[in-house]
Design an enzyme around this catalytic site. Structure first.
Site, PDB file in Angstrom:
ATOM      1  N   ARG B  21      21.098  69.555 -46.225  1.00  0.00           N
ATOM      2  CA  ARG B  21      20.242  70.173 -45.217  1.00  0.00           C
ATOM      3  C   ARG B  21      20.876  69.955 -43.828  1.00  0.00           C
ATOM      4  NH1 ARG B  21      17.945  69.600 -40.500  1.00  0.00           N
ATOM      5  NH2 ARG B  21      17.315  67.474 -41.032  1.00  0.00           N
ATOM      6  N   ASP B  22      20.862  68.712 -43.364  1.00  0.00           N
ATOM      7  CA  ASP B  22      21.364  68.441 -42.005  1.00  0.00           C
ATOM      8  C   ASP B  22      22.857  68.746 -41.897  1.00  0.00           C
ATOM      9  OD1 ASP B  22      21.002  67.688 -39.394  1.00  0.00           O
ATOM     10  OD2 ASP B  22      21.147  65.547 -39.773  1.00  0.00           O
ATOM     11  N   HIS B 215      16.858  57.930 -39.536  1.00  0.00           N
ATOM     12  CA  HIS B 215      17.821  59.037 -39.586  1.00  0.00           C
ATOM     13  C   HIS B 215      18.727  58.881 -38.377  1.00  0.00           C
ATOM     14  CE1 HIS B 215      19.083  63.227 -40.521  1.00  0.00           C
ATOM     15  NE2 HIS B 215      19.284  63.288 -39.217  1.00  0.00           N
ATOM     16  N   HIS B 217      22.603  59.380 -36.300  1.00  0.00           N
ATOM     17  CA  HIS B 217      23.867  60.106 -36.146  1.00  0.00           C
ATOM     18  C   HIS B 217      24.908  59.151 -35.574  1.00  0.00           C
ATOM     19  CE1 HIS B 217      22.840  64.416 -37.007  1.00  0.00           C
ATOM     20  NE2 HIS B 217      21.683  63.797 -37.143  1.00  0.00           N
ATOM     21  N   CYS B 248      24.415  68.430 -34.474  1.00  0.00           N
ATOM     22  CA  CYS B 248      23.137  68.690 -33.824  1.00  0.00           C
ATOM     23  C   CYS B 248      23.366  69.674 -32.704  1.00  0.00           C
ATOM     24  CB  CYS B 248      22.542  67.398 -33.267  1.00  0.00           C
ATOM     25  SG  CYS B 248      21.055  67.688 -32.285  1.00  0.00           S
ATOM     26  N   ASN B 257      25.941  62.873 -39.500  1.00  0.00           N
ATOM     27  CA  ASN B 257      25.153  61.774 -40.033  1.00  0.00           C
ATOM     28  C   ASN B 257      26.067  60.580 -40.304  1.00  0.00           C
ATOM     29  OD1 ASN B 257      22.251  62.856 -40.891  1.00  0.00           O
ATOM     30  ND2 ASN B 257      23.735  64.509 -41.121  1.00  0.00           N
TER      31      ASN B 257
END
Lengths: 314, 314
Positions: B21-22, B215, B217, B248, B257
């Protein structure tokens, strides 16, 4: 206040540039003397005061350190800057003392296997060398600091696991041998933060006022995690290098030291007063990159920059 | 034991793959459905059980998630595997519920500026949406979990600093709105470990039995430092992605991530039982690399491998 407390104040964490020694150890290209001086001057201007500047090793085998005396002099010319040079034996220490360098770094391995392979001596012989270097120090007019790093303190790529108790006994013996500074080294990047935290705290409980340093390699991505753990546990000195320069002959695929620029940001998030200007520190990479073509420079801060916000200062 | 405690056991740390997803949110090339399934199956074989599998967003704008229903089905076919899909509004949540996905992830921003820009709604409207999605959940036969991530919880690249107390009030309101899981997100990599530790511990003191996720980064090199701090402070779920995939839109120079392979090694050094085979995890990179040509995969473990010793197991 004695000299060591002036050089490594107990109330702050000192970040020490190791790139000019550990970062050049395996390098195929290295900066010439003028570039080394420019590197040190630029990093000094960014706020770094402590530099490992080279080794007193045989010039035929280590030509990258042939100019160590000039680099020591270049460092000494900067007010408040502190140079450190590595010596692996008494002859090297004698040369170091003659150079006037204010700190001599020695190494003791945490395992007999690494001691034999890396320095062709037993651990007992390494400790005896520390005592001899201490005697040279005591007889020297300028009384340099003698610091002792424990290689493979968190595990050994030759012998495997290293019992924490054995490292702590070594810490005790190094303190008894007269070290002014003791450092724990994760030479091959085996350590995790819980292990670093425990061994740092236990070592500090043994050494009293002797400053404890930590030397980490970012081999498996945990370099800054371990640095954070060591700082939280009371380590006073943290080695790092611009762009994470450095490697280890016993860890061929290893990346180098932890990245100074990223370590400085870590310290900033902790609210630690390091006196470092991170933007200027990042700019030092340009000097290193120009002087060491083909060398990979690591690090996230150089890519991302300091946190900024559109609507406010972050 | 209720469902959430079965899926995220209180006595262990769950590592959750966010790359599907991310990691695909900003990607120019993405895996086709077969490659997504192969990725999930290989990572499942390495021991990962939790996968963020995609988003219910308009297909015209996010074609990389057009096959989200098939990816949910592929995940559900693996015994014990748990899929999570993002929904930004009630329409998306209705589609998610219809798909049978066992967890729906929503987002609330920690700042009005980011809420407006990212989701074109106020924070109050975002909370109202969480309540509506909770009502849909309660009416659904299979009662999926509803998890809520707090974007920009550690600082905002638009608004700047975010007061921890404001985030904690948001945590309370999200718990009151009926979230089954709450996650703190360092969306743009502003956080340091002390901040993560404090906010994680304080959030846990407010949410009681609700599992808390983190979560992160790795924008400024502190991703794993912050993960370690969050785990130590009691976070039960840590998001990561193979090779650190992801970015992002609000942090254009950001890396993605935190790297799953390196996070797994961090957990191993902590003695945590994650059920993960790190060698097999590293091998998943080959599938991702083949399916996403041109995408940079980050990470140290893939380069260095697990610690090994010549003379003994390390």
């Amino acid at each position: 206040m004695n000299a060591v407390e002036t050089i490594y104040p107990p109330d702050r964490v000192t970040l020490r540039e190791a790139g000019l020694r550990d970062g050049l150890q395996l390098a195929k290209n290295w900066p010439d003397t003028a570039a080394k001086s420019a590197w040190i001057e630029a990093e000094y201007a960014a706020g770094i005061r402590h530099f490992e500047v080279g080794s007193f090793l045989p010039e035929a085998k280590f030509p990258q350190f042939a100019d160590v005396r000039q680099v020591i002099a270049a460092t000494a010319a900067l007010p408040g800057a502190h140079g450190v040079a590595l010596a692996m034996n008494v002859r090297g220490a004698e040369a170091a003392i003659a150079s006037g360098v204010p700190e001599i770094a020695c190494v003791v391995s945490a395992t007999e296997a690494h001691s034999t392979r890396n320095a062709r001596r037993t651990m007992a012989e390494a400790l005896a060398t520390v005592r001899e270097i201490g005697a040279l120090r005591d007889a020297a007019a300028h009384r340099p600091l003698v610091s002792v790093g424990i290689a493979m303190a968190f595990g050994c790529s030759i012998a495997g696991e290293v019992a924490p108790g054995a490292v702590l006994r070594l810490v005790e013996m190094i303190a008894e041998a007269g070290a002014d500074v003791i450092a724990l080294a994760d030479t091959v990047g085996f350590a995790g933060p819980d292990q670093v935290s425990r061994l740092t705290a236990a070592s500090l409980s043994l050494v009293g006022d002797i400053p404890l340093g930590i030397h980490l390699h970012d081999t498996r991505g945990l370099g800054l995690v371990n640095a954070s753990a060591a700082i939280d546990a009371g380590a006073r000195i943290v080695d790092a290098s611009i762009g994470g320069l450095g490697g280890c002959p016993f860890a061929p695929r290893a990346t180098g030291n932890i990245v100074m620029e990223d370590l400085a940001f870590l310290c900033q998030t902790k609210g630690l007063e390091t006196g470092i200007d991170i933007e200027r520190l990042i700019a030092v990479r340009e000097i290193v990159a120009a002087a060491m073509p083909g060398e990979t420079l690591h690090g996230a801060m150089a890519r991302a920059g300091l946190p900024t916000a559109e609507l406010a200062g972050a």
